[in-house]
Enzyme design. Structure first.
Site, mmCIF file in Angstrom:
data_model
loop_
_atom_site.group_PDB
_atom_site.id
_atom_site.type_symbol
_atom_site.label_atom_id
_atom_site.label_comp_id
_atom_site.label_asym_id
_atom_site.label_seq_id
_atom_site.Cartn_x
_atom_site.Cartn_y
_atom_site.Cartn_z
ATOM 1 N N CYS A 146 -0.488 4.110 2.098
ATOM 2 C CA CYS A 146 -0.309 3.875 3.538
ATOM 3 C C CYS A 146 1.129 4.147 3.972
ATOM 4 C CB CYS A 146 -0.658 2.435 3.896
ATOM 5 S SG CYS A 146 -2.286 1.877 3.393
ATOM 6 N N ASP A 147 2.094 3.662 3.186
ATOM 7 C CA ASP A 147 3.480 3.605 3.648
ATOM 8 C C ASP A 147 4.467 4.445 2.849
ATOM 9 O OD1 ASP A 147 2.642 1.773 5.568
ATOM 10 O OD2 ASP A 147 2.956 0.071 4.231
ATOM 11 N N CYS B 20 0.838 -1.200 0.000
ATOM 12 C CA CYS B 20 0.000 0.000 0.000
ATOM 13 C C CYS B 20 0.873 1.249 0.000
ATOM 14 C CB CYS B 20 -0.934 -0.004 1.205
ATOM 15 S SG CYS B 20 -2.029 1.429 1.283
#
Length: 323
Positions: free
Chosen positions: A139-140, A136
């Protein structure tokens, strides 16, 4: 065999399911959450969470889900450990059967079974998960500011993630096992025009290089799909972008799916084609796939479930009054 009854039955215990439970409990529906094989959903296998609203510092995914569960229980949710193996959506009471034979009955049903990222299944992938390997970018990606990253895949997801990562990284390499992308042309045009993105064709990942206990990911080992030649690319972060698989097996033949396997809902709502059955989170969202958006749709599902019950009860009262 035990029969558990509730006004709102929730299958799945990630951000969507627990948010539905919190709102449902506060509305007096005494929800039951059946947690499934992975209580807490994907966040329980996520380490640093930096983008969930309300936390100034980085928090841990498992801790965040523990707090959500505690809040849901505090307001009146029953959390039950079981794995659902079959469902009956014919109504008016919806039934789910656990693998031990227990029966769960709900006047409304909230499906929050989520989705799982598809992985390559190569050495080092799981060991370096959260330590350089991710599925992701949104997300990261923030953790790789100014660092070299690679994206593995060739569809819309891979191209979109590569483009997103250019917000953080000046050096993004896309690794694809073929000599052409499957992504939409407009996305390809944007990718090919971006100076920070390099494409490596006809290569597949053999294994990830690094030590989860000493610095994490260091690079990616590749094999040429045409010649078999081996090579390596140094990288601080690697994003596997080969798609997601929604957990919808239980509902095949019972609910409508889109062409990628996600549950179809009425646009802008969590309502399925069956009145009283709602789908929220990653099981119906193949676009955003964030904890906060999953939580939002869980809230929507609970509010719509409450309205559904109120409307049904009013209709029943009107019918009785007319007799």
């Amino acid at each position: 065999m035990t029969v558990h009854t509730t006004r709102m039955l929730i299958i799945g215990s990630g951000p969507a399911g627990l948010s539905a439970a919190i709102y449902g409990a506060r509305a007096g529906m005494m929800p039951i959450v059946v947690q499934g094989l992975q209580p807490g959903g994907q966040l329980t296998i996520t380490t640093d969470v930096e983008n969930y609203p309300g936390f100034r510092d980085v928090v841990q995914g498992p801790w965040l889900m523990t707090e959500m569960q505690a809040q849901a229980e505090h307001v009146g949710t029953r959390m039950l450990w079981d794995t659902i193996v079959s469902v009956d959506l014919t109504g008016p009471t919806f039934r789910a059967i656990g693998d031990g034979g227990d029966v769960y009955e709900g006047e409304t049903l909230v499906i929050a079974t989520g989705a799982q990222a598809k992985w390559l299944g190569v050495p080092g992938e799981m060991e370096l998960g959260g330590k350089g390997v991710s599925a992701c970018a949104t997300c990261d990606g923030f953790f790789y500011r100014g660092k070299k990253v690679v994206v593995i895949g060739g569809g819309n997801t891979a191209v979109e993630e590569a483009l997103y990562l250019t917000n953080h990284s000046p050096d993004v390499t896309v690794i694809h096992r073929r000599d052409a992308f499957r992504a939409e042309k407009i996305l390809q045009d944007r990718l090919f025009a971006h100076p920070a993105i390099t494409v490596v064709w006809n290569k597949q990942v053999d294994h990830f290089i690094g030590d989860p206990f000493a610095g994490g990911l260091k690079g990616v080992a590749l094999v040429d799909t045409l010649s078999g030649a081996k090579s390596e690319i140094a990288a601080d972060g690697a994003f596997v972008a080969i798609g997601h698989a929604p957990a919808t097996e239980l509902f095949k033949g019972k609910l409508e799916f889109d062409d990628t396997g996600y549950i179809v809902v009425e646009p802008g709502t969590p309502k399925t084609a069956i009145p009283g059955v709602f789908a929220c989170g990653d099981v119906m969202d193949h676009i955003y796939r964030q904890a906060v958006t999953a939580a939002g749709t869980g809230c929507m599902a609970a509010l719509d479930a409450e309205r559904y019950l109120a409307t049904r009860e009013f209709a029943e009262q009107q019918a009785l009054a007319a007799v």
